[in-house]
Write an enzyme that holds these catalytic residues in place. Structure first.
Site, PDB file in Angstrom:
ATOM      1  N   ASP A  47      -0.051   4.573   2.958  1.00 57.58           N
ATOM      2  CA  ASP A  47      -0.426   3.161   2.853  1.00 57.58           C
ATOM      3  C   ASP A  47      -1.591   2.827   3.780  1.00 57.58           C
ATOM      4  O   ASP A  47      -1.562   1.821   4.497  1.00 57.58           O
ATOM      5  CB  ASP A  47       0.784   2.270   3.159  1.00 57.58           C
ATOM      6  CG  ASP A  47       0.655   0.880   2.539  1.00 57.58           C
ATOM      7  OD1 ASP A  47      -0.159   0.711   1.608  1.00 57.58           O
ATOM      8  OD2 ASP A  47       1.376  -0.036   2.981  1.00 57.58           O
ATOM      9  N   GLY A  76       3.379  -8.468   8.263  1.00 58.49           N
ATOM     10  CA  GLY A  76       3.231  -7.119   7.730  1.00 58.49           C
ATOM     11  C   GLY A  76       4.146  -6.878   6.555  1.00 58.49           C
ATOM     12  O   GLY A  76       4.798  -7.795   6.037  1.00 58.49           O
ATOM     13  N   GLY A  77       4.187  -5.605   6.104  1.00 59.78           N
ATOM     14  CA  GLY A  77       5.045  -5.247   4.994  1.00 59.78           C
ATOM     15  C   GLY A  77       6.512  -5.456   5.315  1.00 59.78           C
ATOM     16  O   GLY A  77       7.315  -5.770   4.446  1.00 59.78           O
TER      17      GLY A  77
END
Length: 232
Positions: free
Chosen positions: A155, A36-37
């Site tokens: 996001d 993930g981010g």
């Protein structure tokens, strides 16, 4: 960051690094289920048989401590069928970890496009695609209008929509989320998010309202309907 955590009214548990290493087999690469981010995500198994997902903040992550604390604070107070449930967190030494419910079918991007290490694309019929679109919309409606805190996610994209064993969608990754102050018509803020999913007024001028999430949702809806990723 410690002060930031003390200021939060957390409604989640705290786990030790030793406990998390035990349930993930010391972050065994075989248990890695995504990236993930924040950094890598690992599958873990608690003693009571509950399967969990552990998100580990990488030292190379584009998100920092502030975003990590922000993510904890935001999601710990939220309860909705279409938002990922956070079980707990771990802050120990240089380790920053989130522990949340395990989603059997990973993320929407993998289901639609076969993204990720396993390249596991799913065959989704029209009723399932419709269910996923409606579920995301309900999750956003809760964030924008129904929760105690009015939140703009910032996001929304296919990799931040996770799917459970029944392909019900749940919005995840609240590291970039912003509170939508009701007395203001918009928030002027630094731009953060994913190019292609950002509304133009936000991407160009930092003009943020909940409509930014609606724009992003529109892009995801097009991906769900077409089965292809738009060219940005």
């Amino acid at each position: 960051m410690d002060q930031g955590l003390r200021d939060l009214d957390l409604q989640i548990g705290s786990l030790t690094l030793r406990q998390i290493k035990a349930v993930t087999n010391n972050f065994d690469p075989a248990n890695k289920i995504g990236e993930g981010g924040f950094g890598p995500v690992y599958k873990g198994l608690l003693k009571d048989g509950t399967i969990i997902a552990v998100k580990q903040l990488s030292s190379k992550s584009k998100h920092g401590n502030r975003e990590f604390v922000n993510g904890i604070g935001m999601i710990s107070s939220l309860r909705h069928p279409h938002l990922v449930k956070l079980y707990g967190c771990c802050i120990e030494g240089n380790q920053l970890l989130l522990v949340y419910e395990y989603m059997e079918n990973n993320c929407l991007a993998r289901a639609l496009f076969g993204e990720g290490p396993e390249k596991c694309q799913l065959k989704l019929d029209w009723l399932t695609r419709r269910k996923i679109r409606i579920g995301i919309a309900r999750g956003l409606a809760y964030l924008h209008e129904e929760s105690r805190l009015k939140i703009v996610h910032r996001d929304i994209k296919a990799t931040n929509v996770l799917l459970d064993k029944n392909l019900n969608p749940k919005i995840s990754d609240f590291g970039l989320a912003k509170l939508d102050e009701e007395e203001n018509s918009h928030i002027s803020t630094r731009i953060a998010g994913t190019i292609g999913y950002m509304a133009l007024e936000y991407a160009m001028r930092g003009y943020l309202t909940d409509k930014a999430d609606i724009y992003s949702f529109g892009i995801v809806a097009l991906e769900i309907v077409s089965g292809t990723r738009p060219s940005f």
